[in-house]
Design an enzyme around this catalytic site. Structure first.
Site, PDB file in Angstrom:
ATOM      1  N   ASP A  80       0.914  -1.222  -0.001  1.00  0.00           N
ATOM      2  CA  ASP A  80      -0.010  -0.005   0.090  1.00  0.00           C
ATOM      3  C   ASP A  80       0.966   1.073   0.016  1.00  0.00           C
ATOM      4  O   ASP A  80       1.669   1.373   0.894  1.00  0.00           O
ATOM      5  CB  ASP A  80      -0.946   0.070   1.363  1.00  0.00           C
ATOM      6  CG  ASP A  80      -1.673   1.187   1.361  1.00  0.00           C
ATOM      7  OD1 ASP A  80      -1.746   2.302   0.627  1.00  0.00           O
ATOM      8  OD2 ASP A  80      -2.566   1.081   2.252  1.00  0.00           O
ATOM      9  N   ASP A 140      -5.799   7.297  -5.406  1.00  0.00           N
ATOM     10  CA  ASP A 140      -6.040   8.635  -4.912  1.00  0.00           C
ATOM     11  C   ASP A 140      -6.876   8.661  -3.561  1.00  0.00           C
ATOM     12  O   ASP A 140      -6.661   9.428  -2.603  1.00  0.00           O
ATOM     13  CB  ASP A 140      -6.970   9.094  -5.987  1.00  0.00           C
ATOM     14  CG  ASP A 140      -7.088  10.730  -6.001  1.00  0.00           C
ATOM     15  OD1 ASP A 140      -6.349  11.490  -5.197  1.00  0.00           O
ATOM     16  OD2 ASP A 140      -7.724  11.220  -6.792  1.00  0.00           O
ATOM     17  N   SER A 152      -2.788   5.112 -14.144  1.00  0.00           N
ATOM     18  CA  SER A 152      -3.894   4.790 -15.135  1.00  0.00           C
ATOM     19  C   SER A 152      -4.314   3.447 -15.541  1.00  0.00           C
ATOM     20  O   SER A 152      -5.107   3.216 -16.368  1.00  0.00           O
ATOM     21  CB  SER A 152      -3.320   5.520 -16.729  1.00  0.00           C
ATOM     22  OG  SER A 152      -3.261   6.947 -16.736  1.00  0.00           O
ATOM     23  N   THR A 153      -3.615   2.787 -14.543  1.00  0.00           N
ATOM     24  CA  THR A 153      -4.017   1.289 -15.004  1.00  0.00           C
ATOM     25  C   THR A 153      -5.346   0.643 -14.172  1.00  0.00           C
ATOM     26  O   THR A 153      -5.596  -0.509 -14.409  1.00  0.00           O
ATOM     27  CB  THR A 153      -2.765   0.303 -14.568  1.00  0.00           C
ATOM     28  OG1 THR A 153      -2.553   0.406 -12.997  1.00  0.00           O
ATOM     29  CG2 THR A 153      -1.763   0.734 -15.240  1.00  0.00           C
ATOM     30  N   TYR A 176      -8.727   4.180 -15.085  1.00  0.00           N
ATOM     31  CA  TYR A 176      -8.524   4.920 -16.353  1.00  0.00           C
ATOM     32  C   TYR A 176      -8.028   3.705 -17.464  1.00  0.00           C
ATOM     33  O   TYR A 176      -8.250   4.119 -18.501  1.00  0.00           O
ATOM     34  CB  TYR A 176      -7.269   5.928 -16.324  1.00  0.00           C
ATOM     35  CG  TYR A 176      -8.052   7.097 -15.724  1.00  0.00           C
ATOM     36  CD1 TYR A 176      -9.241   7.292 -15.213  1.00  0.00           C
ATOM     37  CD2 TYR A 176      -7.066   8.204 -15.507  1.00  0.00           C
ATOM     38  CE1 TYR A 176      -9.552   8.533 -14.528  1.00  0.00           C
ATOM     39  CE2 TYR A 176      -7.444   9.406 -14.947  1.00  0.00           C
ATOM     40  CZ  TYR A 176      -8.715   9.528 -14.576  1.00  0.00           C
ATOM     41  OH  TYR A 176      -9.211  10.640 -13.860  1.00  0.00           O
TER      42      TYR A 176
END
Ligand code: AR6
Length: 166
Positions: free
Chosen positions: A8, A32, A116-117, A120
């Site tokens: 994490d 996020d 982005s994986t 997104y």
């Protein structure tokens, strides 16, 4: 040195962690959301003053309640099939994050999630190839560059790229 860890990212004691944010910089889901929860509401308050961030760029804030000193928020591209410059934008997001870290002056260790994986939808193998390529470019300018993966399967993509030589 480039390291692949399965963990994490909010737990890492490094100078900076990178956040896979959205253009508002005000929080969301995935990594996020985890970073905003762990940093505390101060991060959102601070980011509100930054006025957002375009895709491919990055912004820096303090780590607040995180063990990391700084959060570098970058915005990766949404995957649309690869025809809208997604690869270039992802590369730019990594490069912008590294450049901001260097400009800060006191960042020697930095950890990245697989930008982005998740939400997104960027293909994980292609994203790892881009991430490792840019990480190698900056390797000499940091003590530690960490690819922080959320699963063993994600880590395998990075290990394969790192094993592939330079
Ligand atoms: N530590 C490390 N990696 C994590 C963690 C964590 N705590 N949590 C998730 N991941 P995503 P994106 C991995 O969706 O695709 C947000 O709502 C996850 O398994 O977080 O860039 C933002 O606000 C995946 O491999 O980011 C944006 O709207 C990786 O982090 C949007 O999602 C990225 O997944 C950004 O989407």
């Amino acid at each position: 040195m480039i390291e692949v860890l399965v963990c994490d990212i909010t737990r890492l004691e490094v100078d900076a962690i990178v956040n896979a944010a959205n253009t508002s910089l005000l929080g969301g889901g995935g990594v996020d959301g985890a970073i905003h929860r762990a940093a505390g509401p101060e991060l959102r308050e601070y980011n509100r003053k930054l006025g957002g961030c375009p895709v491919g760029e990055a912004r820096i804030s303090p780590g607040f309640r995180l063990p990391a000193k700084y959060v570098i928020s970058t915005v990766g591209p949404v995957w649309h099939g690869g025809t809208r410059g997604e690869s270039e934008l992802l590369e730019k997001a990594y490069r912008s994050s590294f450049e901001l870290a260097l400009a800060q002056g006191d960042i020697r260790s930095i950890a990245f999630p697989a930008i982005s994986t998740g939400a997104y939808g960027f293909p994980k193998d292609r994203a790892a190839e881009i991430a490792v390529r840019v990480m190698r470019e900056y390797e000499d300018r940091f003590d530690r560059i960490i690819a922080c993966c959320y699963s063993e399967a994600d880590a395998e993509h990075y290990r394969r790229e790192l094993g592939a030589g330079s």
